[in-house]
Motif scaffolding. Structure first.
Motif, mmCIF file in Angstrom:
data_model
loop_
_atom_site.group_PDB
_atom_site.id
_atom_site.type_symbol
_atom_site.label_atom_id
_atom_site.label_comp_id
_atom_site.label_asym_id
_atom_site.label_seq_id
_atom_site.Cartn_x
_atom_site.Cartn_y
_atom_site.Cartn_z
ATOM 1 N N LYS A 94 25.483 -4.951 -17.605
ATOM 2 C CA LYS A 94 25.272 -5.844 -18.289
ATOM 3 C C LYS A 94 25.478 -7.240 -17.457
ATOM 4 O O LYS A 94 25.888 -8.114 -18.296
ATOM 5 N N LEU A 95 24.801 -7.440 -16.580
ATOM 6 C CA LEU A 95 25.214 -8.688 -15.660
ATOM 7 C C LEU A 95 23.946 -9.570 -16.264
ATOM 8 O O LEU A 95 23.202 -9.448 -16.941
ATOM 9 N N ALA A 96 24.273 -10.943 -15.996
ATOM 10 C CA ALA A 96 23.412 -12.166 -16.286
ATOM 11 C C ALA A 96 22.060 -11.839 -15.783
ATOM 12 O O ALA A 96 21.921 -11.400 -14.690
ATOM 13 N N ASP A 97 20.929 -11.823 -16.709
ATOM 14 C CA ASP A 97 19.603 -11.286 -16.383
ATOM 15 C C ASP A 97 19.240 -12.037 -15.118
ATOM 16 O O ASP A 97 18.652 -11.582 -14.190
ATOM 17 N N HIS A 98 19.391 -13.517 -15.196
ATOM 18 C CA HIS A 98 18.657 -14.295 -14.110
ATOM 19 C C HIS A 98 19.287 -14.015 -12.795
ATOM 20 O O HIS A 98 18.274 -13.521 -11.974
ATOM 21 N N ALA A 99 20.713 -13.807 -12.708
ATOM 22 C CA ALA A 99 21.196 -13.560 -11.196
ATOM 23 C C ALA A 99 20.847 -12.204 -10.986
ATOM 24 O O ALA A 99 20.498 -11.970 -9.482
ATOM 25 N N ALA A 100 20.960 -11.306 -11.873
ATOM 26 C CA ALA A 100 20.456 -9.757 -11.442
ATOM 27 C C ALA A 100 19.193 -9.704 -10.938
ATOM 28 O O ALA A 100 18.848 -9.153 -9.811
ATOM 29 N N VAL A 101 18.140 -10.453 -11.679
ATOM 30 C CA VAL A 101 16.838 -10.304 -11.284
ATOM 31 C C VAL A 101 16.495 -10.810 -9.974
ATOM 32 O O VAL A 101 15.861 -10.395 -9.119
ATOM 33 N N SER A 102 16.936 -12.327 -9.909
ATOM 34 C CA SER A 102 16.800 -13.019 -9.099
ATOM 35 C C SER A 102 16.993 -12.600 -7.767
ATOM 36 O O SER A 102 16.468 -12.480 -6.526
ATOM 37 N N ALA A 103 18.459 -12.062 -7.532
ATOM 38 C CA ALA A 103 18.904 -11.596 -6.305
ATOM 39 C C ALA A 103 18.502 -10.198 -5.754
ATOM 40 O O ALA A 103 18.368 -10.164 -4.665
ATOM 41 N N THR A 104 17.917 -9.353 -6.648
ATOM 42 C CA THR A 104 17.294 -8.078 -6.618
ATOM 43 C C THR A 104 15.966 -8.302 -5.653
ATOM 44 O O THR A 104 15.605 -7.715 -5.117
ATOM 45 N N VAL A 105 15.219 -9.379 -6.596
ATOM 46 C CA VAL A 105 13.782 -9.613 -6.160
ATOM 47 C C VAL A 105 13.798 -10.008 -4.531
ATOM 48 O O VAL A 105 13.170 -9.675 -3.833
ATOM 49 N N GLN A 106 15.010 -10.928 -4.528
ATOM 50 C CA GLN A 106 14.966 -11.591 -3.140
ATOM 51 C C GLN A 106 15.337 -10.775 -1.990
ATOM 52 O O GLN A 106 15.028 -10.584 -0.966
ATOM 53 N N ALA A 107 16.375 -9.764 -2.315
ATOM 54 C CA ALA A 107 16.774 -8.439 -1.833
ATOM 55 C C ALA A 107 15.316 -7.715 -1.217
ATOM 56 O O ALA A 107 15.275 -7.232 -0.030
ATOM 57 N N ALA A 108 14.501 -7.466 -2.113
ATOM 58 C CA ALA A 108 13.067 -6.903 -1.629
ATOM 59 C C ALA A 108 12.625 -7.492 -0.356
ATOM 60 O O ALA A 108 12.153 -7.052 0.313
ATOM 61 N N HIS A 109 12.526 -9.060 -0.461
ATOM 62 C CA HIS A 109 12.079 -9.785 0.727
ATOM 63 C C HIS A 109 12.642 -9.656 1.936
ATOM 64 O O HIS A 109 12.165 -8.954 2.831
ATOM 65 N N ARG A 110 13.972 -9.370 1.634
ATOM 66 C CA ARG A 110 14.940 -9.173 2.784
ATOM 67 C C ARG A 110 14.552 -7.989 3.555
ATOM 68 O O ARG A 110 15.231 -7.777 4.661
ATOM 69 N N MET A 111 14.306 -6.986 2.642
ATOM 70 C CA MET A 111 14.155 -5.575 3.081
ATOM 71 C C MET A 111 12.904 -5.022 3.805
ATOM 72 O O MET A 111 12.501 -4.250 4.041
ATOM 73 N N GLY A 112 12.046 -6.348 3.835
ATOM 74 C CA GLY A 112 10.818 -6.061 4.300
ATOM 75 C C GLY A 112 9.674 -5.656 3.511
ATOM 76 O O GLY A 112 8.619 -5.036 3.620
ATOM 77 N N ARG A 113 10.048 -5.825 2.007
ATOM 78 C CA ARG A 113 9.210 -5.385 1.068
ATOM 79 C C ARG A 113 8.528 -6.439 0.117
ATOM 80 O O ARG A 113 8.363 -6.489 -1.022
ATOM 81 N N SER A 114 8.459 -7.407 0.690
ATOM 82 C CA SER A 114 7.839 -8.730 0.049
ATOM 83 C C SER A 114 6.516 -8.421 -0.702
ATOM 84 O O SER A 114 6.224 -8.956 -1.892
ATOM 85 N N HIS A 115 5.767 -7.386 0.072
ATOM 86 C CA HIS A 115 4.267 -7.143 -0.916
ATOM 87 C C HIS A 115 4.863 -6.356 -2.094
ATOM 88 O O HIS A 115 3.729 -6.263 -2.990
ATOM 89 N N GLN A 116 5.735 -5.683 -2.498
ATOM 90 C CA GLN A 116 6.148 -5.155 -3.655
ATOM 91 C C GLN A 116 7.263 -6.138 -4.051
ATOM 92 O O GLN A 116 7.733 -5.346 -5.415
ATOM 93 N N ALA A 117 7.407 -7.071 -3.871
ATOM 94 C CA ALA A 117 8.701 -7.793 -4.817
ATOM 95 C C ALA A 117 8.271 -8.245 -6.167
ATOM 96 O O ALA A 117 8.809 -8.476 -7.037
ATOM 97 N N GLY A 118 6.987 -8.656 -6.257
ATOM 98 C CA GLY A 118 6.207 -8.722 -7.557
ATOM 99 C C GLY A 118 6.509 -7.289 -8.505
ATOM 100 O O GLY A 118 6.730 -7.644 -9.648
#
Length: 432
Positions: A94-118
């Motif tokens: 039950k983490l704050a939605d904005h923080a959890a979503v934003s950081a996880t989406v940004q992690a996708a970019h960091r992991m070389g998954r920018s094309h799947q971040a959406g």
């Protein structure tokens, strides 16, 4: 520029990929990942995300597969791991939605998954809107294990399945030579920590929600240690040993049982051993932090001829290697890595350890056999077979305070009184 918490989510995905796709144990990969984070709160959050994702992995994967046009393949193991981490943050933690979503989406970019971040963003937003569909806890268990638990505990199996997937509480053991549970509880309450005493356990404090232990008052000085209530109760079975009694803790790592005995009874002579040298060193660190004096030995307890000097012990504690089915909520990777064929090998090892321990116990001495298993084959059936092999062995029922009565032992089940699943048997050695 990275969103705060991105690195933590990348690390969580890496840990989960190692455990789920690469077959590594959670213990082996979590600690090195935590060491890459400087803040103890971040280390605790990383652990919480990984544990929650593993406990609910079956339910999360079912939702993921239902929401995607086609299941993720083996090449997408890192992406699936990241999504599991994201689901755990929103669903279980039950983490704050904005923080959890934003950081996880940004992690996708960091992991070389920018094309799947959406796609990651869309799936996490769906969790926000709809939640994860419920699923029966039994579905998280491999069929062979679910069948074994249902056979052994037919009337209680549903509660076992459910409790095994819940977040466990934190149990603390207060050093009897340095404080009392009541005094330490007052310190915690002054610090704003929600905690309570466990009246049936002299040295225990129960915290419904975990906190970073290194920040607890007196932790570094050994005033308090982490140990589940079930494990703490084992010391009660040896509370009447006289000063100077010789005790063998045959599978002692990480040292909590020996430390507890010596915190209560510093005049005992304890030999704490483990077959693994690294784990034996960890025991030494435990004893140094708590300030107790024990002999530490790295050796195989099932092969006394390789190390034993022939001096008999007054008591032997054998907390044997087992299936760990009583602590799945703390080690959820058991559901991934334990195999049915493992049980046969464990049963043979337990029997060898029991027989070896018996040869080192003096007539009139006491053997305490324990496991963190809930499978009868490893527990009451193992002890019954041992009694059949040794005419000088007499079972002593430790009493109702130690859980459900079995033919040869007592059993706590996961979640009962907030405890882990744990088995105890006391066997006395008589003179023939």
């Amino acid at each position: 520029m990275d969103v705060p918490g991105t690195e933590l989510r990348v690390l969580a995905a890496g840990v989960l990929q190692d455990v789920c796709a690469n077959g590594r144990s959670l213990k082996a990969v979590l600690s090195p990942a935590q060491q890459q984070l400087g803040d103890s709160r971040d280390r605790a959050l990383l652990e919480a995300i990984c544990l929650a994702a593993l406990r609910q992995r079956g339910r999360y994967r079912r939702a993921l597969n239902g929401w995607m046009p086609r299941p993720l393949g083996a090449r997408d193991a890192d992406l699936e791991a990241l999504l599991l981490a994201g689901f755990a943050q929103l669903d279980a933690l039950k983490l704050a939605d904005h923080a959890a979503v934003s950081a996880t989406v940004q992690a996708a970019h960091r992991m070389g998954r920018s094309h799947q971040a959406g796609m990651v963003n869309a799936l996490l937003r769906r969790v926000q809107r709809e939640g994860i569909p419920p699923a029966s806890p039994i579905n998280a268990f491999p069929h062979w294990l679910a069948d074994a638990i249902a056979t052994d505990w037919p009337r209680l199996s549903d509660s076992i399945f459910a409790a095994s997937l819940e977040e466990p509480p934190l149990w603390l053991r207060v050093h009897a030579g340095k404080s009392t549970a009541a005094d330490y509880l007052a310190q915690l309450q002054q610090a704003g920590v929600v905690a309570e005493l466990a009246p049936e356990l002299a040295n225990a404090i129960y915290l419904p929600a975990a906190v970073p232990v290194t920040g607890l008052p007196g932790f570094a000085e050994g005033v308090v240690s982490v140990q589940d209530g079930s494990a703490q109760q084992l010391a009660d079975l040896l509370a009447d040993l006289p000063a100077g009694a010789r005790v063998l803790d045959a599978c002692a790592a990480p040292g909590g049982k020996s430390a507890h005995l010596l915190e209560r009874q510093p005049q005992l002579q304890v030999l704490a051993m483990d077959i693994d040298e690294r784990r034996a060193r960890r025991m030494g660190e435990t004893f140094a932090r708590t300030g107790v004096q024990a002999q530490v030995l790295a050796a195989d307890a099932s092969a006394p001829a390789t190390w034993w000097d022939g001096q008999l012990f007054d008591a032997v504690v054998l907390d044997a290697p087992c299936s760990a089915t009583g602590i799945i909520r703390r080690q959820p990777d058991v559901l991934l890595h334990r195999r049915e064929q493992d049980i046969a090998a464990l049963l043979q090892l337990q029997a060898r350890l029991l027989d070896a321990a018996w040869t080192m116990l003096r007539p009139g001495g006491r053997l305490v056999y324990a496991t963190c298993s809930i499978l009868r084959a490893e527990n009451t059936a193992q002890v019954a077979a041992f009694l059949q092999r040794h005419a000088d062995a007499v079972f002593a029922d430790p009493g109702e305070a130690f859980g459900h009565a079995c033919a040869a032992g007592r059993q706590w089940l996961p979640g009962e009184d907030g405890r882990d699943g744990f088995f105890y048997a006391v066997v006395n050695k008589i003179s023939q």
